[in-house]
Design a protein around this motif. Structure first.
Motif, PDB file in Angstrom:
ATOM      1  N   ALA A  58      69.883  48.567  73.232  1.00 27.17           N
ATOM      2  CA  ALA A  58      68.437  48.423  73.440  1.00 27.17           C
ATOM      3  C   ALA A  58      67.660  49.250  72.420  1.00 27.17           C
ATOM      4  N   ALA A  59      68.146  50.465  72.133  1.00 32.19           N
ATOM      5  CA  ALA A  59      67.486  51.300  71.122  1.00 32.19           C
ATOM      6  C   ALA A  59      67.579  50.652  69.749  1.00 32.19           C
ATOM      7  N   LEU A  60      68.750  50.101  69.429  1.00 36.70           N
ATOM      8  CA  LEU A  60      68.911  49.416  68.140  1.00 36.70           C
ATOM      9  C   LEU A  60      67.906  48.285  67.993  1.00 36.70           C
ATOM     10  N   MET A  61      67.671  47.552  69.054  1.00 38.99           N
ATOM     11  CA  MET A  61      66.791  46.387  68.968  1.00 38.99           C
ATOM     12  C   MET A  61      65.324  46.776  68.782  1.00 38.99           C
ATOM     13  N   THR A  62      64.989  48.042  68.995  1.00 37.41           N
ATOM     14  CA  THR A  62      63.605  48.491  68.752  1.00 37.41           C
ATOM     15  C   THR A  62      63.384  48.903  67.299  1.00 37.41           C
ATOM     16  N   ALA A 167      75.189  57.239  65.293  1.00 38.36           N
ATOM     17  CA  ALA A 167      73.878  57.386  65.928  1.00 38.36           C
ATOM     18  C   ALA A 167      73.834  56.661  67.266  1.00 38.36           C
ATOM     19  N   LEU A 168      74.417  55.472  67.330  1.00 43.30           N
ATOM     20  CA  LEU A 168      74.430  54.725  68.590  1.00 43.30           C
ATOM     21  C   LEU A 168      75.262  55.452  69.643  1.00 43.30           C
ATOM     22  N   LYS A 169      76.356  56.063  69.227  1.00 40.78           N
ATOM     23  CA  LYS A 169      77.160  56.855  70.160  1.00 40.78           C
ATOM     24  C   LYS A 169      76.346  58.033  70.695  1.00 40.78           C
ATOM     25  N   LEU A 170      75.545  58.641  69.827  1.00 42.53           N
ATOM     26  CA  LEU A 170      74.698  59.754  70.263  1.00 42.53           C
ATOM     27  C   LEU A 170      73.607  59.287  71.212  1.00 42.53           C
ATOM     28  N   VAL A 171      73.112  58.071  71.020  1.00 41.72           N
ATOM     29  CA  VAL A 171      72.149  57.506  71.972  1.00 41.72           C
ATOM     30  C   VAL A 171      72.833  57.260  73.315  1.00 41.72           C
ATOM     31  N   ASP A 172      74.016  56.679  73.271  1.00 42.01           N
ATOM     32  CA  ASP A 172      74.752  56.422  74.514  1.00 42.01           C
ATOM     33  C   ASP A 172      75.013  57.701  75.301  1.00 42.01           C
ATOM     34  N   SER A 173      75.254  58.811  74.574  1.00 38.21           N
ATOM     35  CA  SER A 173      75.554  60.076  75.252  1.00 38.21           C
ATOM     36  C   SER A 173      74.306  60.825  75.681  1.00 38.21           C
ATOM     37  N   GLY A 174      73.141  60.343  75.263  1.00 33.40           N
ATOM     38  CA  GLY A 174      71.884  60.987  75.633  1.00 33.40           C
ATOM     39  C   GLY A 174      71.413  62.065  74.681  1.00 33.40           C
TER      40      GLY A 174
END
Length: 264
Positions: A58-62, A167-174
Motif C-alpha cells: 500500500a505504501a509503494l502504491m502511494t 525499504a519495503l521490509k522496513l515499512v512492513d516492520s513499522g
C-alpha cells in the motif's frame, strides 16, 4: 549526502539478478515518468510474490515519480573535485570547529561509543557533519518515492531494487512508513543511511544523534574497524572509511576532518 551507492553497486547488481530470477520477468525500467505507474503495478506483483506485506505494498502504491531525485542523480559532480576544493565546498573548517565543540559537550556519549565499538569521536563527527550538518539538513524528500524512482530508472535499477525491497521490509516492520522523509537518493537520518544499511547496521533511532552515531560506529566496526589503529590513508582503519563511501575525495575528507577533530 553520503552515497554508499557506488561501492556496492556491482555486488548489488549481481545480487539483484539472483533475487529477480526464477519468477516473473522483472518490471521494465524506464528513462522518464511515462512508464512509472505501469512499472509500479508490475513491481507490486513481484513484491507480493516475494512475501512483501500488504502495508508495504500500500505504501509503494502511494509513491510518485520523483523528478527532483532524477535531476540530483544526473547532476552529481562534487566527487570530481580535488580534496581542497571538496573540503571548501563542504565547509570543512566549520565542521571541524563544531565537531570539536560537540566532542567536548557530548564527551560521555562518545566515550560510550568508543568503548563499545572502538571508534573515536573524530571520524564519527566528520561523517555526521558532512552528511547532515550535525542533523540540521537530513533531506525532505519522500524516501519511498525516491528509492522507487531510482529502482525504476534504467541507470542503476539493480542496486536500487535491492534498496527498495529493504525499504519495503522496513515499512512492513513499522520502522518506516509511506511518509518517511529522506534525502534525494533515499538516505535517512542524521548520518544518512540507505534502507538496506538501516536493516543491516541500524541499532537505534537514526533521527537522533545518539542512534545515528551508534549505528555509524556499528557500521564501521562491521567493516573492519580495529580499536586503537589509525584511520588515515594507508592505515588499518582507512578501509572501513572506504566502505562508507566509494568516492576517494569523500574518504580523504573524513580522514582529514576526523584527524583535525581528534587532535584537539
Amino acid at each position: 549526502m553520503s552515497k554508499r551507492i557506488h561501492v556496492a553497486a556491482l555486488a548489488a547488481a549481481v545480487l539483484g539478478m539472483f533475487q529477480l530470477s526464477g519468477g516473473a520477468q522483472a518490471a521494465q525500467c524506464g528513462r522518464n515518468a511515462s512508464g512509472f505507474e505501469a512499472w509500479k503495478q508490475e513491481f507490486a506483483n513481484e513484491a507480493r510474490a516475494k512475501g512483501v506485506g500488504a502495508n508495504a505494498i500500500a505504501a509503494l502504491m502511494t509513491t510518485h515519480y520523483a523528478t527532483a531525485t532524477i535531476n540530483a542523480d544526473r547532476g552529481l559532480k562534487s566527487f570530481r573535485l580535488s580534496l581542497d576544493q571538496f573540503l571548501a565546498k563542504r565547509g570543512a573548517n566549520t565542521i571541524i570547529a563544531r565537531g570539536r565543540s560537540l566532542k567536548k559537550s557530548q564527551a560521555g556519549l562518545f566515550a560510550t561509543i568508543q568503548s563499545r565499538y572502538g571508534v573515536p569521536p573524530g571520524p564519527l563527527l566528520a561523517i555526521w557533519g558532512m552528511e547532515s550538518g550535525f542533523g540540521a539538513v537530513k533531506g525532505n524528500q519522500n524516501m519511498l518515492s525516491s528509492v522507487a524512482t531510482l529502482a525504476y530508472d534504467c541507470r542503476r535499477p539493480e542496486f536500487f531494487t535491492d534498496q527498495l525491497y529493504a525499504a519495503l521490509k522496513l515499512v512492513d516492520s513499522g520502522r518506516f512508513s509511506a511518509q518517511t522523509r529522506g534525502s534525494m537518493h533515499g538516505e535517512v537520518g542524521q548520518t544518512q543511511f540507505m534502507p538496506k544499511t538501516v536493516l543491516q547496521f541500524g541499532v537505534g533511532n537514526l533521527e537522533t544523534a545518539a542512534g545515528a552515531l551508534d549505528s555509524t560506529a556499528n557500521y564501521l566496526k562491521a567493516h573492519g574497524w580495529s580499536a586503537g589503529q589509525g584511520y588515515q590513508p594507508g592505515e588499518a582503519n582507512f578501509a572501513a572509511i572506504q566502505a562508507w563511501n566509494a568516492a576517494t575525495v569523500y574518504q580523504q575528507a573524513i580522514a582529514y576532518i576526523g584527524q583535525r577533530i581528534d587532535a584537539q
